[in-house]
Design an enzyme around this catalytic site. Structure first.
Site, PDB file in Angstrom:
ATOM      1  CG  HIS A 201      -1.703  -1.231   1.419  1.00 47.16           C
ATOM      2  ND1 HIS A 201      -2.961  -1.452   0.898  1.00 47.16           N
ATOM      3  CD2 HIS A 201      -1.369  -2.389   2.049  1.00 47.16           C
ATOM      4  CE1 HIS A 201      -3.363  -2.660   1.227  1.00 47.16           C
ATOM      5  NE2 HIS A 201      -2.410  -3.266   1.920  1.00 47.16           N
ATOM      6  CB  SER A 322      14.334  22.913 -13.620  1.00 48.42           C
ATOM      7  OG  SER A 322      13.581  24.106 -13.685  1.00 48.42           O
ATOM      8  CE  LYS A 328      12.307  20.331 -10.511  1.00 44.57           C
ATOM      9  NZ  LYS A 328      11.090  19.738  -9.993  1.00 44.57           N
ATOM     10  CG  ASN A 330      13.383  17.662 -13.249  1.00 44.90           C
ATOM     11  OD1 ASN A 330      13.244  17.708 -12.031  1.00 44.90           O
ATOM     12  ND2 ASN A 330      13.247  18.709 -14.036  1.00 44.90           N
ATOM     13  CD  GLU A 335       9.407  13.048 -14.741  1.00 47.99           C
ATOM     14  OE1 GLU A 335       8.447  13.762 -14.505  1.00 47.99           O
ATOM     15  OE2 GLU A 335      10.559  13.513 -14.880  1.00 47.99           O
ATOM     16  CD  GLN A 367      -2.392   0.255 -46.410  1.00 47.81           C
ATOM     17  OE1 GLN A 367      -2.386  -0.432 -47.420  1.00 47.81           O
ATOM     18  NE2 GLN A 367      -2.584   1.559 -46.447  1.00 47.81           N
ATOM     19  CE  LYS A 370       1.857  -4.066 -43.306  1.00 44.87           C
ATOM     20  NZ  LYS A 370       0.388  -3.985 -43.493  1.00 44.87           N
TER      21      LYS A 370
HETATM   22  N1  ARG Z   1      -0.620  -2.524 -48.202  1.00 46.70           N
HETATM   23  C1  ARG Z   1      -1.541  -3.593 -47.985  1.00 46.70           C
HETATM   24  C2  ARG Z   1      -1.536  -4.001 -46.495  1.00 46.70           C
HETATM   25  O1  ARG Z   1      -0.652  -3.614 -45.803  1.00 46.70           O
HETATM   26  C3  ARG Z   1      -1.151  -4.769 -48.784  1.00 46.70           C
HETATM   27  C4  ARG Z   1      -2.258  -5.653 -49.188  1.00 46.70           C
HETATM   28  C5  ARG Z   1      -3.161  -4.972 -50.110  1.00 46.70           C
HETATM   29  N2  ARG Z   1      -4.046  -5.890 -50.708  1.00 46.70           N
HETATM   30  C6  ARG Z   1      -5.072  -5.488 -51.440  1.00 46.70           C
HETATM   31  N3  ARG Z   1      -5.801  -6.381 -51.967  1.00 46.70           N
HETATM   32  N4  ARG Z   1      -5.295  -4.226 -51.641  1.00 46.70           N
HETATM   33  O2  ARG Z   1      -2.420  -4.642 -46.007  1.00 46.70           O
END
Ligand code: ARG
Length: 508
Positions: A201, A322, A328, A330, A335, A367, A370
Site C-alpha cells: 500500500h 530545470s 533540480k 529531473n 517519466e 493495413q 503497420k
Molecule cells: N498494403 C496492404 C496491407 O498492408 C497490402 C495488401 C493490399 N491488398 C489489397 N488487396 N489491396 O495490407
C-alpha cells in the site's frame, strides 16, 4: 434523400462533390492527380499494378489516404526475402524456369542494394512497399519481373512480409529483455547485504534485501523474454500460398517457402492465413506487458530519486535540469518511459478494435496494423535499451535505505513472531506488538530503542534476547522460505538467473 438532412442543406454541402479542404490541398501540391502514375517516363492514367479495369487514377487525396509506402518501406528487407523464397519455389515447382527464378532472386538483391545505398526512388503512386519493389524489379530485369507475382496475392505477400518483420523485431526485444535481466542480476549481486524498506500500500511494511527487490524485476523481464519466445513460435507461420483468399491453381509448395525463410509452420486454411492478425496482437500484448513492467520500475526510480526517499542518485547522463530551478535534477527518462507505455497500449487497443468487425477474408483495414506496430517497436526497443543503461549507472544510496527501515517500525512483525515463539497466540501477539508500537511512537523512537523494562510492562515473558530479533538485517536474514528475501533464497535466485542467462547468451 429523405430525413432531416434532405430538408435542411448544411453549409458544407454547398461545396458540391468536393471534400472540404481538397481544393486548397490540390493547389499546394505540384503533382496533378491525372499525371500521378508514370511508367518508363510515360504518364499513365491508372495504377500499373491493378489499373487494367480503371479509366482513371484515384484522386490525389485518395492516393494520399491509402498510401502506405511512406511507412511500410520499413519492411523492405523482409518483403525481398519473402519474394526470393517465392521465386525459388516457383522455379523448383516448374511454374517458372529455374533461370527465371535466378534472375528474379538476383534482381531482388539489386533492389535491396539500391534501397540500402539510398538510391531507390519510392513512389507514392505505387501504394506500398510490395508494389514499389516489384515495379523496380521489372524496371531493372525487364519483363521477367512481371512473373514474380505468379500464384501470389498482396494479401498473402503482406502476411508473410509482416510476419517476418514482426519476428525479427520480437527477436531484438527478446535480446534486449535478456540484456536487462543481466544488468539487474549484476546490480543485485552487488547488493546482497543491503536492506531497504519493502512496501505494501506504499506504506513501509518489512525490510527486504536490495538484491531481492531488484531480482523481482529480473523475474518479470525473464517472463517477458520467455513470453516473446512463445509468441515467436506462432508468428513464424507462413501464409504464402493462400493467394488472395482461396489458394491458387498453380502447383505451389508453401511448406518449402516457410522452410526457406526459416519459419516452422504453414497455414492450414487459406482464408485464415490472409486475414489472421493474431500475431500482431500477441506481439503488441508482449510489448505492452514489457512496458507495464518498465513503467513500474520507472515509478520506483522516480520515487527513489525524490529527496524524501533519497534511495538512488540518478546518473547525470539520464536526467535533465530545470530551466528555472537550478537545484533540480529531473528523472525525465523514467517519466517519459512511464508515459510512452500509453502509446504501446494504444497500439494494442487500436489493433483489437480494427480486427473486431472484419468479415473474412482480407480487408484493407488490416493495413492499419503497420504504423501501430512500428511505433510500439521503436518504443519497446528503445525503452528496454535505455532502462538497462540507466540501471547500470544508477547509484544506490544504501545508507539512506538502511536509515529508512528505522522510520516505519519495520521490525514490528519480528516482535509479534517472537511473542508467538513464547507461546502467545498470534492474534494476542499482534495486539501486544501494536501497543509497543504506540508506546515507541509516543516516545519518538524505534521499537528497538524501548527498554526491556518498558517492553516487559506490556508482556513479562519478553527477555533480552528480543533485541537481536529486532535488528533489521536479522528480519531479512530470517526469511528463508523459498523465494523469500533471506540470503539463501536470494543466493538461489541469483544462481537460477545466472544459469538461465548462461544458457541463452551461450546459445545466441
Ligand atoms: N498494403 C496492404 C496491407 O498492408 C497490402 C495488401 C493490399 N491488398 C489489397 N488487396 N489491396 O495490407
Amino acid at each position: 434523400m429523405v430525413g432531416p438532412l434532405a430538408a435542411k442543406p448544411r453549409a458544407w454541402r454547398k461545396i458540391g462533390g468536393q471534400v472540404p479542404g481538397e481544393a486548397a490541398f490540390a493547389k499546394s501540391n505540384a503533382v496533378s492527380p491525372d499525371s500521378f502514375f508514370t511508367e518508363n517516363g510515360q504518364t499513365m492514367k491508372t495504377n500499373q499494378s491493378w489499373g487494367g479495369r480503371f479509366a482513371e487514377g484515384p484522386k490525389e487525396a485518395v492516393a494520399q489516404y491509402t498510401d502506405s509506402q511512406s511507412y511500410d518501406r520499413a519492411l523492405y528487407a523482409q518483403d525481398i526475402r519473402a519474394s526470393q523464397a517465392h521465386a525459388r519455389m516457383l522455379g523448383r515447382q516448374g511454374v517458372i524456369s529455374q533461370s527465371e527464378a535466378r534472375i528474379l532472386v538476383n534482381g531482388l538483391d539489386r533492389v535491396r542494394e539500391e534501397i540500402e545505398a539510398g538510391g531507390f526512388v519510392w513512389k507514392p503512386e505505387l501504394e506500398d512497399v510490395h508494389m514499389n519493389i516489384e515495379a523496380r524489379l521489372t524496371e531493372i530485369m525487364g519483363n521477367v519481373g512481371k512473373k514474380l507475382h505468379t500464384g501470389r496475392s498482396r494479401n498473402d505477400q503482406v502476411g508473410l512480409s509482416f510476419r517476418l518483420f514482426v519476428a525479427d523485431r520480437l527477436e531484438t526485444w527478446r535480446q534486449r529483455a535478456v540484456a536487462l535481466c543481466a544488468v539487474l542480476l549484476q546490480r543485485a549481486t552487488e547488493h546482497t547485504a543491503d536492506i531497504l524498506p519493502g512496501y505494501t500500500h506504499m506504506q513501509p511494511a518489512q525490510p527486504v534485501s536490495l538484491a531481492h527487490h531488484l531480482l523481482a524485476y529480473a523475474w518479470m523481464f525473464r517472463r517477458d523474454a520467455r513470453r516473446l519466445g512463445d509468441c515467436l513460435a506462432r508468428v513464424r507461420t507462413s501464409p504464402l500460398g493462400a493467394a488472395a483468399l482461396a489458394g491458387t491453381t498453380y502447383p505451389l509448395d508453401p511448406q518449402s517457402v516457410a522452410e526457406d525463410v526459416g519459419f516452422s509452420g504453414v497455414y492450414s486454411n487459406s482464408m485464415d492465413a490472409v486475414s489472421d492478425r493474431d500475431f500482431v496482437l500477441e506481439a503488441l500484448f508482449c510489448g505492452s506487458t514489457i512496458m507495464m513492467h518498465l513503467s513500474r520500475l520507472c515509478e520506483e526510480i522516480i520515487l527513489w530519486a525524490n529527496p524524501g526517499f533519497g534511495f538512488v542518485r540518478l546518473p547525470d547522463s539520464y536526467s535533465t535540469g530545470s530551466s528555472i530551478m537550478p537545484q533540480k535534477k529531473n528523472p525525465d527518462v523514467a517519466e517519459l518511459m512511464r508515459g510512452k507505455t500509453g502509446r504501446v497500449y494504444g497500439s494494442l487497443m487500436s489493433m483489437l478494435t480494427i480486427m473486431k468487425g472484419l468479415p473474412l477474408a482480407y480487408n484493407r483495414d488490416m493495413q492499419e496494423d503497420k504504423e501501430g506496430f512500428l511505433d510500439a517497436d521503436r518504443t519497446v526497443e528503445a525503452s528496454l535499451r535505455l532502462m538497462a543503461g540507466m540501471l547500470e549507472e544508477l547509484t544506490f544510496r544504501t545508507d539512506r535505505m538502511r536509515e529508512a527501515c528505522k522510520a516505519g517500525f519495520l521490525n514490528a512483525t519480528e516482535l509479534a513472531d517472537y511473542l508467538v515463539g513464547k507461546g502467545i497466540p498470534f492474534r494476542e501477539a499482534h495486539h501486544i506488538t501494536g501497543q509497543a508500537v504506540a508506546m515507541a511512537e509516543k516516545a519518538g523512537k524505534g521499537l528497538e530503542d524501548l527498554t526491556l523494562g518498558e517492553l516487559q510492562l506490556l508482556e513479562p515473558r519478553i527477555d533480552d534476547t528480543v533485541f537481536a530479533i529486532l535488528e533489521y538485517a536479522a528480519a531479512v536474514s530470517r526469511r528463508e522460505t523459498p523465494g523469500g528475501t533471506g540470503p539463501r533464497s536470494v543466493e538461489t535466485q541469483l544462481e537460477q538467473m545466472h544459469e538461465w542467462l548462461g544458457q541463452i547468451l551461450g546459445k545466441d
